[in-house]
Design a protein around this motif. Sequence first.
Motif, mmCIF file in Angstrom:
data_model
loop_
_atom_site.group_PDB
_atom_site.id
_atom_site.type_symbol
_atom_site.label_atom_id
_atom_site.label_comp_id
_atom_site.label_asym_id
_atom_site.label_seq_id
_atom_site.Cartn_x
_atom_site.Cartn_y
_atom_site.Cartn_z
ATOM 1 N N ARG A 62 -10.606 -0.469 -2.838
ATOM 2 C CA ARG A 62 -11.011 -0.493 -1.056
ATOM 3 C C ARG A 62 -10.440 0.544 -0.551
ATOM 4 O O ARG A 62 -9.569 1.086 -0.548
ATOM 5 C CB ARG A 62 -10.431 -2.063 -0.467
ATOM 6 C CG ARG A 62 -10.958 -3.244 -0.258
ATOM 7 C CD ARG A 62 -10.664 -4.540 0.450
ATOM 8 N NE ARG A 62 -10.797 -5.508 -0.281
ATOM 9 C CZ ARG A 62 -9.915 -6.330 -0.539
ATOM 10 N NH1 ARG A 62 -8.900 -6.115 -1.349
ATOM 11 N NH2 ARG A 62 -10.762 -7.862 -0.845
ATOM 12 N N LEU A 64 -10.335 1.617 3.612
ATOM 13 C CA LEU A 64 -10.895 1.519 5.416
ATOM 14 C C LEU A 64 -10.559 2.557 6.018
ATOM 15 O O LEU A 64 -9.969 3.245 5.905
ATOM 16 C CB LEU A 64 -9.798 -0.095 5.044
ATOM 17 C CG LEU A 64 -9.667 -1.043 4.223
ATOM 18 C CD1 LEU A 64 -8.605 -1.457 4.120
ATOM 19 C CD2 LEU A 64 -10.819 -1.761 4.702
ATOM 20 N N ILE A 70 -8.647 -1.371 10.068
ATOM 21 C CA ILE A 70 -7.232 -1.065 8.945
ATOM 22 C C ILE A 70 -6.718 -2.316 9.773
ATOM 23 O O ILE A 70 -5.558 -3.091 9.471
ATOM 24 C CB ILE A 70 -7.221 0.639 9.303
ATOM 25 C CG1 ILE A 70 -7.725 1.330 8.786
ATOM 26 C CG2 ILE A 70 -5.834 0.289 8.057
ATOM 27 C CD1 ILE A 70 -8.192 2.960 8.449
ATOM 28 N N TYR A 73 -7.458 -5.793 8.862
ATOM 29 C CA TYR A 73 -6.894 -5.674 7.775
ATOM 30 C C TYR A 73 -5.311 -6.087 7.125
ATOM 31 O O TYR A 73 -4.836 -7.199 6.267
ATOM 32 C CB TYR A 73 -7.667 -4.911 6.655
ATOM 33 C CG TYR A 73 -7.539 -5.303 5.278
ATOM 34 C CD1 TYR A 73 -8.426 -5.956 4.641
ATOM 35 C CD2 TYR A 73 -6.546 -3.718 5.411
ATOM 36 C CE1 TYR A 73 -8.084 -6.282 2.736
ATOM 37 C CE2 TYR A 73 -6.495 -4.194 3.692
ATOM 38 C CZ TYR A 73 -7.492 -5.220 2.471
ATOM 39 O OH TYR A 73 -7.391 -5.226 1.399
#
Length: 227
Positions: A62, A64, A70, A73
């Motif tokens: 991933r 980001l 961010i 997440y």
Amino acid sequence: MTLTVHHLNNSRSQRVLFLLEELEVPYEIRRYERNPRTMLAPASLRAVHPLGKSPVVTDGDRTLAETGAIMEYLATTYGDGRLMPQPGSVERERATYYLHYAEGSLMPLLLLQLVFSRLPQQPPKLLRPLLRPLLDGIGRGVDRQFLGPQLALHLNFLDRELDARPWFAGDSFSVADAQMSFPLEIAGLRLKALGAALPNLQNWLDRLRARPAYARALERGGPYEIA
């Protein structure tokens, strides 16, 4: 998997380090330095993300970008119920609001103030003595007529928000406070407005800076040198 923060000096990525230190998540730092003349990120960041901006986080396969995305997440993936309030709660609504507000409403004003404050330094060196008074007057006028009043409006709004609670989302430190740390650090440095007139914001900033995770993030990422 290795979690890597692509960290640009004096940038928004500092609060990503802060959040990771609060969550006690292992991570690596890959450092990038701004161009000292333009203050822009190096082109090498484009190898990580096409826009070449910071922060960028890679977590396994991933990649980001965008600070709010961010932070959300990291808090939801690694928080295990910490720092991100429960879905459906008033605290979660506030946290989500500040994840967007920090970049959508407050940072553009602070960036504009930075741009206009540097206008007198932009012309070629030989022309600066001629153009500096004009550009300085333009910058001061924009600040007096628009930026100053707008920033005062926002800072007073934020101070009132902290009347009823110690942290932006509620009674406990959360991802919202980590997100708000960067723009309010800049506000404290540039506006010199945090103090007696805005006691709740000053108290919030003092408590933020006193957190052990804050000190660890500064040690790993380096101090702000924005003022």
